[in-house]
Design an enzyme around this catalytic site. Structure first.
Site, mmCIF file in Angstrom:
data_model
loop_
_atom_site.group_PDB
_atom_site.id
_atom_site.type_symbol
_atom_site.label_atom_id
_atom_site.label_comp_id
_atom_site.label_asym_id
_atom_site.label_seq_id
_atom_site.Cartn_x
_atom_site.Cartn_y
_atom_site.Cartn_z
ATOM 1 N N HIS A 1 0.810 -1.212 0.000
ATOM 2 C CA HIS A 1 0.000 0.000 0.000
ATOM 3 C C HIS A 1 0.850 1.271 0.000
ATOM 4 C CE1 HIS A 1 -3.684 1.997 -0.023
ATOM 5 N NE2 HIS A 1 -4.245 1.575 1.113
ATOM 6 N N ASP B 1 -2.163 2.480 -4.514
ATOM 7 C CA ASP B 1 -3.390 2.907 -3.829
ATOM 8 C C ASP B 1 -4.487 1.867 -4.015
ATOM 9 O OD1 ASP B 1 -2.216 5.269 -2.970
ATOM 10 O OD2 ASP B 1 -2.789 6.348 -4.809
#
Length: 459
Positions: free
Chosen positions: A430, A434
């Site tokens: 992450h 995204d």
């Protein structure tokens, strides 16, 4: 891999009953700059055995690969390091006592001209001379099973004799069709339902003892009762490496997973329709992995962050597609890499996977085969997994997890129909990817698989 036995500068020469012999050191080979030690997992020959050139002597295991080491010459084997020991690269684990050729023997130790020129006459009344050490080994060895054209390792032969099996009925997957211990175990599993499992029974009044800890690397401990007995076994280098990499991925990445499901109807239809023609033309079966590799490459081109790494404060984007395919091996999971997968056809992708599987079975996988991947695909469905969360193969930023295909009721155009469905999981870092990109990346793969014409036409 070729033979990894090297002549030591200190190899010694000796004269035995008119013959000149030489001892050759058997060393642990170098298998990569980062590998400094290995575990001597198994000897395929016994101390004192007469071995032939190119015969596989032993198996070593590092934190990345396993390798079978072959003999450089004919000779008598002397084992210096037992199974289960950790040895440094370059360490001497045994020696081979070999006979030196006539020309070389003349250089080392001159002989009388008459003796050299006198022809050696074989006397049928006398048995061939064998060194005492080899003689003792042969006397203690049970009667060998001989299969034409097949070399059976002593440890495997002992297992065949112990289980009362006929070697000619077992298909070998080792080099040159050689039968391995795994082949014997697989044969026992397949036939256990027909004739029951065969286990050696201890003599009356005696309790069978487990192998010594020094030989197997295991320790058995007894609790207050027999029901609480435990066994401790040292982790193999590959298993230690897997544990360290998985822990590193959990600690050093912001890993998150998104899920989806894919209708496999069109892929199954194409495979059923063209499988015979495909195999006849290319000599390999058309599997589902090539479809997912093609679909992943299409998605990676659209979402380049998934094909990138984080190095310090920089993002390194890769403009090539080296796809790692996770394969479950007997000693642990390995991820060989298909390089420039975007340039390969469906048949070339399937052949690459078949070649890697065979290399793993024969312990011929090299370190270079495991390095340089930019994205990984893991198929837990071959083991029956319905849904799981794959862990990143660091430093990569994404991994795709496939699962088993299962007929389920789904709604299509307002109607409930039965379709072959597969759950897929995409784990990602992450820090660089995204959530929106991750979800759309997986949706893109879903679109390509449900409409495989898109990846065939590259649209």
């Amino acid at each position: 891999m070729g033979a990894f036995i090297y002549n030591s500068p200190s190899n010694s020469f000796s004269r035995k009953r008119g013959a000149t012999t030489m001892k050759i050191d058997i060393k642990v080979p170098e298998v990569g700059e980062s590998v400094q030690e290995a575990v001597l997992a198994e000897w395929y020959a016994k101390n004192g055995d007469r071995v032939r050139k190119d015969q596989i002597l032993f198996l070593i295991e590092t934190d990345k690969v396993t390798l079978e080491i072959s003999a450089e010459a004919d000779g008598i084997l002397e084992i210096l390091v037992p199974e289960g020991q950790t040895v440094a690269v370059g360490a001497v684990v045994g020696t081979l006592e070999t006979e030196v050729s006539a020309a070389r023997g003349k250089e080392q130790s001159p002989v009388k001209e008459a003796e050299k020129e006198a022809p050696e006459v074989e006397k049928p009344s006398k048995a061939p001379k064998i060194p005492p050490q080899a003689g003792r080994a042969l006397e203690a060895e049970p009667k060998r099973q001989e299969v034409p054209g097949m070399d059976i390792a002593p440890s495997v032969r002992e297992m065949l004799e112990e289980k009362g099996l006929d070697a000619s009925k077992i298909s070998g997957t080792g080099p040159g069709g050689r039968i391995t211990r795994g082949d014997v175990l697989l044969y026992l599993e397949e036939t256990s339902g027909e004739r029951g499992e065969e286990k050696p029974r201890p003599a009356p009044g005696k309790v069978a003892k487990p192998p010594a800890a020094a030989e197997t690397g295991t320790k058995e401990e007894e609790g207050p009762s027999l029901e609480e007995k435990i066994t401790r076994k040292t982790m193999t280098p590959i298993r230690q490496r897997i544990a360290a990499r998985l822990l590193e991925a959990r600690q050093n990445t912001a890993m998150l997973t998104t899920f989806n499901e894919i209708d496999m109807s069109r892929v199954k239809e194409i495979r059923t329709r063209f499988k015979d023609i495909f195999r006849e033309k290319h000599g390999v079966s058309l599997g589902i992995m090539s479809f997912f590799i093609k679909a992943s490459i299409a998605a990676l081109k659209e979402f380049p962050e998934v094909n990138a790494f984080i190095e310090g404060k920089e993002i390194v984007y890769h403009h090539y597609y080296h796809i790692g395919v996770a394969i479950g091996a007997e000693r642990g999971l390995v991820v060989p890499v298909i390089r420039h997968a975007d340039r390969l056809s469906f048949a070339e992708l399937e052949q690459s996977i078949v070649d890697y599987v065979q290399s793993i079975k024969e312990n011929r996988l090299q370190l270079s085969d495991l390095e340089g991947g930019t994205f990984t695909i893991s198929n837990g469905g071959v083991f029956g997994s319905l849904l799981s969360t794959p862990i990143l193969n660091t430093p990569q930023s994404g991994i795709l997890g496939l699962h088993k295909i299962e007929d389920r009721p789904v709604v299509v155009d307002g109607q409930i129909v039965i379709r072959p469905m597969m759950y897929v999981a995409f784990s990602y870092d992450h820090r660089i990817i995204d959530g929106r990109e991750a979800v759309n990346f997986l949706k893109r793969i879903k679109e390509c698989i449900e409409n495989p014409e898109r990846i065939m036409m590259e649209i």
